[in-house]
Design an enzyme around this catalytic site. Structure first.
Site, PDB file in Angstrom:
ATOM      1  N   VAL A 224      -9.859  80.348  -4.305  1.00 45.77           N
ATOM      2  CA  VAL A 224     -10.917  81.347  -4.466  1.00 45.77           C
ATOM      3  C   VAL A 224     -12.158  80.922  -3.681  1.00 45.77           C
ATOM      4  CG1 VAL A 224     -12.386  82.575  -6.101  1.00 45.77           C
ATOM      5  CG2 VAL A 224     -10.040  81.996  -6.761  1.00 45.77           C
ATOM      6  N   ARG A 304     -14.952  79.149 -14.839  1.00 46.13           N
ATOM      7  CA  ARG A 304     -14.780  78.999 -16.282  1.00 46.13           C
ATOM      8  C   ARG A 304     -16.145  78.737 -16.916  1.00 46.13           C
ATOM      9  NH1 ARG A 304     -10.982  81.339 -15.896  1.00 46.13           N
ATOM     10  NH2 ARG A 304      -8.834  80.908 -16.508  1.00 46.13           N
ATOM     11  N   ASP A 328     -19.200  85.828 -15.139  1.00 52.43           N
ATOM     12  CA  ASP A 328     -17.989  86.576 -15.514  1.00 52.43           C
ATOM     13  C   ASP A 328     -17.249  85.860 -16.645  1.00 52.43           C
ATOM     14  OD1 ASP A 328     -15.939  88.595 -15.134  1.00 52.43           O
ATOM     15  OD2 ASP A 328     -14.711  87.053 -14.173  1.00 52.43           O
ATOM     16  N   GLU A 333     -14.961  83.133 -25.447  1.00 49.78           N
ATOM     17  CA  GLU A 333     -14.688  84.507 -25.004  1.00 49.78           C
ATOM     18  C   GLU A 333     -13.950  85.280 -26.089  1.00 49.78           C
ATOM     19  OE1 GLU A 333     -12.868  84.553 -21.133  1.00 49.78           O
ATOM     20  OE2 GLU A 333     -14.612  83.646 -20.193  1.00 49.78           O
ATOM     21  N   HIS A 352     -15.090  88.798 -18.034  1.00 51.24           N
ATOM     22  CA  HIS A 352     -13.955  88.092 -17.418  1.00 51.24           C
ATOM     23  C   HIS A 352     -13.071  89.095 -16.642  1.00 51.24           C
ATOM     24  CE1 HIS A 352     -11.274  84.290 -17.861  1.00 51.24           C
ATOM     25  NE2 HIS A 352     -11.080  84.876 -16.682  1.00 51.24           N
ATOM     26  N   LEU A 353     -13.695  89.677 -15.642  1.00 50.23           N
ATOM     27  CA  LEU A 353     -12.999  90.725 -14.871  1.00 50.23           C
ATOM     28  C   LEU A 353     -12.520  90.246 -13.505  1.00 50.23           C
ATOM     29  CD1 LEU A 353     -15.208  93.926 -15.480  1.00 50.23           C
ATOM     30  CD2 LEU A 353     -13.020  93.303 -16.532  1.00 50.23           C
TER      31      LEU A 353
HETATM   32  N1  LIG Z   1     -12.789  84.955 -13.398  1.00 50.38           N
HETATM   33  C1  LIG Z   1     -11.527  85.135 -13.141  1.00 50.38           C
HETATM   34  O1  LIG Z   1     -10.933  86.116 -13.548  1.00 50.38           O
HETATM   35  C2  LIG Z   1     -10.798  84.124 -12.327  1.00 50.38           C
HETATM   36  C3  LIG Z   1      -9.778  84.517 -11.455  1.00 50.38           C
HETATM   37  C4  LIG Z   1      -9.102  83.543 -10.716  1.00 50.38           C
HETATM   38  C5  LIG Z   1      -9.453  82.232 -10.866  1.00 50.38           C
HETATM   39  N2  LIG Z   1     -10.417  81.886 -11.749  1.00 50.38           N
HETATM   40  C6  LIG Z   1     -10.811  80.491 -11.922  1.00 50.38           C
HETATM   41  O2  LIG Z   1     -11.384  80.050 -10.711  1.00 50.38           O
HETATM   42  C7  LIG Z   1     -11.184  78.664 -10.553  1.00 50.38           C
HETATM   43  C8  LIG Z   1     -10.622  78.381  -9.177  1.00 50.38           C
HETATM   44  O3  LIG Z   1      -9.371  79.000  -8.999  1.00 50.38           O
HETATM   45  P1  LIG Z   1      -8.512  78.704  -7.686  1.00 50.38           P
HETATM   46  O4  LIG Z   1      -7.345  79.607  -7.732  1.00 50.38           O
HETATM   47  O5  LIG Z   1      -9.386  78.691  -6.508  1.00 50.38           O
HETATM   48  O6  LIG Z   1      -8.042  77.230  -8.009  1.00 50.38           O
HETATM   49  P2  LIG Z   1      -7.704  76.099  -6.945  1.00 50.38           P
HETATM   50  O7  LIG Z   1      -6.969  75.066  -7.696  1.00 50.38           O
HETATM   51  O8  LIG Z   1      -7.089  76.677  -5.746  1.00 50.38           O
HETATM   52  O9  LIG Z   1      -9.134  75.525  -6.549  1.00 50.38           O
HETATM   53  C9  LIG Z   1      -9.909  74.699  -7.366  1.00 50.38           C
HETATM   54  C10 LIG Z   1     -10.612  73.704  -6.472  1.00 50.38           C
HETATM   55  O10 LIG Z   1     -11.536  72.989  -7.274  1.00 50.38           O
HETATM   56  C11 LIG Z   1     -11.573  71.680  -6.775  1.00 50.38           C
HETATM   57  N3  LIG Z   1     -12.148  70.764  -7.726  1.00 50.38           N
HETATM   58  C12 LIG Z   1     -11.541  70.076  -8.725  1.00 50.38           C
HETATM   59  N4  LIG Z   1     -12.448  69.303  -9.364  1.00 50.38           N
HETATM   60  C13 LIG Z   1     -13.623  69.513  -8.749  1.00 50.38           C
HETATM   61  C14 LIG Z   1     -14.933  68.988  -8.956  1.00 50.38           C
HETATM   62  N5  LIG Z   1     -15.188  68.103  -9.922  1.00 50.38           N
HETATM   63  N6  LIG Z   1     -15.923  69.413  -8.132  1.00 50.38           N
HETATM   64  C15 LIG Z   1     -15.672  70.321  -7.159  1.00 50.38           C
HETATM   65  N7  LIG Z   1     -14.461  70.829  -6.911  1.00 50.38           N
HETATM   66  C16 LIG Z   1     -13.448  70.441  -7.714  1.00 50.38           C
HETATM   67  C17 LIG Z   1     -10.142  71.375  -6.425  1.00 50.38           C
HETATM   68  O11 LIG Z   1     -10.047  70.325  -5.505  1.00 50.38           O
HETATM   69  C18 LIG Z   1      -9.683  72.695  -5.835  1.00 50.38           C
HETATM   70  O12 LIG Z   1      -9.826  72.695  -4.432  1.00 50.38           O
HETATM   71  C19 LIG Z   1     -10.270  78.263 -11.708  1.00 50.38           C
HETATM   72  O13 LIG Z   1     -11.074  77.772 -12.753  1.00 50.38           O
HETATM   73  C20 LIG Z   1      -9.651  79.552 -12.142  1.00 50.38           C
HETATM   74  O14 LIG Z   1      -9.244  79.505 -13.475  1.00 50.38           O
HETATM   75  C21 LIG Z   1     -11.099  82.793 -12.465  1.00 50.38           C
HETATM   76  O1  LIG Z   2      -7.651  81.926 -14.270  1.00 48.90           O
HETATM   77  C1  LIG Z   2      -7.430  83.085 -13.994  1.00 48.90           C
HETATM   78  O2  LIG Z   2      -6.402  83.454 -13.382  1.00 48.90           O
HETATM   79  C2  LIG Z   2      -8.448  84.102 -14.318  1.00 48.90           C
HETATM   80  O3  LIG Z   2      -9.431  83.587 -15.116  1.00 48.90           O
HETATM   81  C3  LIG Z   2      -7.888  85.371 -14.828  1.00 48.90           C
HETATM   82  O4  LIG Z   2      -7.693  85.338 -16.203  1.00 48.90           O
HETATM   83  P1  LIG Z   2      -7.051  86.616 -16.901  1.00 48.90           P
HETATM   84  O5  LIG Z   2      -5.612  86.639 -16.538  1.00 48.90           O
HETATM   85  O6  LIG Z   2      -7.259  86.419 -18.361  1.00 48.90           O
HETATM   86  O7  LIG Z   2      -7.776  87.794 -16.361  1.00 48.90           O
END
Ligand SMILES: NC(=O)c1ccc[n+]([C@@H]2O[C@H](COP(=O)([O-])OP(=O)(O)OC[C@H]3O[C@@H](n4cnc5c(N)ncnc54)[C@H](O)[C@@H]3O)[C@@H](O)[C@H]2O)c1
Ligand SMILES: O=C(O)[C@H](O)COP(=O)(O)O
Length: 616
Positions: A224, A304, A328, A333, A352-353
């Protein structure tokens, strides 16, 4: 004492037989479980999954009993949160699907013992209690999304339950949401909208800030984070990033510079959070880190809630240190109604969208359904979170060695005299392969399974093998012996050494006093090829009787007769001896388990000095 240069002669009594007994009570009871038991499947992941190696499916489908079982024995998948239709359709083609949303923790616990798989999003806590309540039936938890902080991974591993996620399908949706929040916050979109809906027209109040030329710090440069960086570059922002584990060249390719945590937070105008919630990242944005930030900084969190100390953020917003935040995600939650951040006028919130687009949810549903179905079939999942990922081609090449490893473990442990207490096991692989080209994690897990399952009530698979061994104080070490030559097969032989134990079959002890067994794969079939210093050659398909005797004419026939009188089918026999007329080891492969009386009769043959029956 026998010499190590023992030679082997193999006498084949019958060819390989299908290890299928249609009259077995196992076929009638526990239909889903029975396949594994019938076919002695390696089932590296899920011991109870339908998996039928080496056997033509046509011969199975012709068996009436098995046809009925195959139809009856659909696994059950509990979908505990809303999942896209395409994923549900895929699941339904393989399993019974129970969609029960908004279950209380108690309801989840009471349902789970009837389920083989559970699919959740971020709203369901899969706690240790859930795994306990599953009573061994739950084989896979599928997280339809990325973050697995709502799943107790340690408990899953302990209970041998695989956890898979859907790590890629919502990446773009989350990145787009972060950019939407960034722009909405900078231009007060949500506040201005609420004001107009309240009948006001406040053009001066909602003057925003521009994005172009501003510095954005992306904290966590994973899937992301890097997509956010790419989009921010397109908006004309200067992008820096902090991620201790990300390669600098990947950041550079996007035009972002990797910097330290302190440099990132102290120079940025906007900070966007994209790291996972782990013990290290929990509340990493706190009073101390806010104090290092530029006054008037703006923060976006689509990762998160737990990575921010929410009380500290309220303080930083109230003091003006942080000008605005766009959130978000929240520590709890849904957050309580009086949550100060949600109510704060400088905070823009969404429930959380991040992953909630039509496209992302369809993609996630398919990604997780494929992973769960694959895992239920006993395949290794590419998105396993709590098990090593072994690519499909490696798995298929290693398949017969996986069976060999488990059976050697079973043989070795049955040679240990009661009360010896096994502590250290060494697994030695001889191979002409470069060590980097040989992934032995699966084999080690199967040796562990072979050793521990006959002596305990635990069910072992690739997920919990190392954990269970460690918990029982069993140290499993591995050694490679590199052979010269071309590596046509991945492994020449596997040996298991157990030191500091006594054996109930003294001939199994090597010169150094450790139990030693060795096996090889011949024409795709695992063979038992050495015990202690003696060469033998028995295909590992039924059970094995090992006898030590003085080599003399007629002995093989005498033992064969005793078994034949009791209707025990000998499928293979080999004799390894030190020299003609000296000590020899006779290894006999038998389909059935002989009666005690039969074994006693073998033991009473005068030339036989010791013998042991080993169940595989
Ligand atoms: N809000 C949502 O609906 C939503 C959707 C998708 C992902 N997410 C969240 O977004 C976050 C990232 O997702 P992603 O798919 O990119 O994961 P990812 O594993 O691809 O990326 C996470 C990155 O964080 C880095 N990291 C780990 N510890 C760290 C630290 N202490 N400092 C800085 N960087 C660090 C890792 O090296 C990795 O590159 C996750 O927490 C995921 O749950 C939220
Ligand atoms: O980690 C994730 O993939 C996102 O936070 C999405 O969570 P959700 O499936 O509850 O929308």
């Amino acid at each position: 004492m026998a010499s190590a240069s023992a030679t082997a002669k193999a006498i084949s009594f019958s060819t390989q037989s299908l290890p299928l007994n249609p009259k077995s009570p196992l076929v009638k009871s526990q239909p889903f479980v029975s396949f594994k038991n019938l076919y002695r499947s390696p089932s590296p992941f899920l011991g109870q999954a339908l998996r039928i190696p080496h056997l033509p499916l046509t011969s199975l489908s012709q068996h009436p009993d098995l046809q009925i079982r195959a139809v009856d024995s659909k696994p059950t998948v509990l979908v505990a949160e809303k999942l896209g239709q395409a994923g549900l359709d895929l699941l339904r083609s393989f399993a019974n699907v129970d969609c029960s949303y908004n279950l209380s923790p108690e309801e989840l616990c009471s349902k789970i013992s009837l389920c083989d798989a559970l699919i959740v999003r971020s709203g369901t806590k899969v706690t240790k209690e859930v795994f306990e309540a599953a009573r061994g039936r739950l084989k896979v938890v599928g997280r339809a999304g990325v973050g697995i902080d709502n799943v107790d991974l340690q408990a899953a591993t302990e209970y041998g339950c695989l956890v898979v996620n859907a790590p890629t399908a919502n990446t773009v949706a989350a990145a787009e949401h972060a950019i939407a929040m960034l722009a909405a916050m900078a231009r007060n979109v949500a506040q201005a909208d609420a004001s107009m809906k309240a009948g006001k027209w406040q053009r001066n109040k909602y003057v925003g800030v521009s994005l172009v030329g501003k510095t954005l710090a992306v904290m966590g440069f994973g899937k992301v984070g890097s997509e956010v960086a790419r989009r921010a570059k397109g908006l004309g922002m200067h992008v820096i990033a902090h991620d201790p584990y990300a390669p600098a060249d990947r950041a550079r390719a996007i035009g972002a510079e990797l910097v330290s945590f302190d440099e990132a937070i102290s120079t940025a105008d906007f900070i966007s959070l994209h790291m996972p919630l782990t013990p290290t990242t929990s509340k990493v944005f706190n009073d101390a880190s806010f104090a290092k930030m530029k006054k008037g900084v703006r923060i976006i969190n689509v990762a998160r809630g737990g990575v921010i100390d929410e009380d500290a953020l309220v303080r930083a917003l109230d003091s003006g240190l942080v000008a605005q935040a766009a959130l978000d995600v929240f520590t709890e939650e849904p957050p309580p109604k009086d949550n100060k951040l949600v109510q704060h006028e400088n905070v823009t919130v969404t429930p959380h969208l991040g992953a909630s687009t039509v496209e992302a949810q369809e993609g996630v549903a398919i990604e997780i359904a494929e992973a769960v179905v694959g895992a239920l079939k006993g395949e290794l999942a590419a998105t396993a979170v709590n098990a090593p990922m072994v690519p499909a081609e490696v798995l298929s090449e290693l398949a017969p060695y996986v069976v060999l490893a488990e059976k050697l473990g079973r043989l070795a442990v049955q040679l240990v005299a009661g009360g010896s207490g096994i502590q250290g096991v060494k697994v030695v692989y001889t191979s002409a392969r470069d060590p980097d080209d040989l992934d032995t994690r699966l084999l080690r897990a199967m040796v562990t399974k072979g050793i521990l399952e006959p002596i305990s009530s635990v069910f072992i698979n690739l997920v919990n093998a190392d954990f269970t061994a460690k918990k029982r104080g069993l140290r499993i070490s591995e050694e490679r012996v590199i052979l010269n030559g071309s590596p046509e097969s991945p492994i020449e032989s596997i040996q298991i050494h157990m030191a500091n134990v006594e054996s109930k079959f003294a001939s199994a002890l090597s010169e150094s006093g450790e139990i030693r067994v060795e096996g090889r794969v011949k024409d795709g079939i695992p063979h038992f090829t050495r015990v202690g210093p003696f060469s033998v050659d028995v295909s590992l398909e039924g059970n094995v009787i090992l006898c030590r005797q003085y080599d003399q004419p007629g002995l093989i026939g005498r033992v064969g007769n005793i078994l034949a009188e009791q209707n025990v089918n000998v499928n293979f026999m080999s004799v390894g001896r030190t020299a003609p007329g000296k000590q020899a080891i006779m290894a006999i492969g038998v389909d059935e388990e002989p009666e005690k009386e039969t074994l006693k009769n073998i033991g009473e043959v005068p030339a036989i000095e010791e013998f042991v029956f080993l169940k595989l």
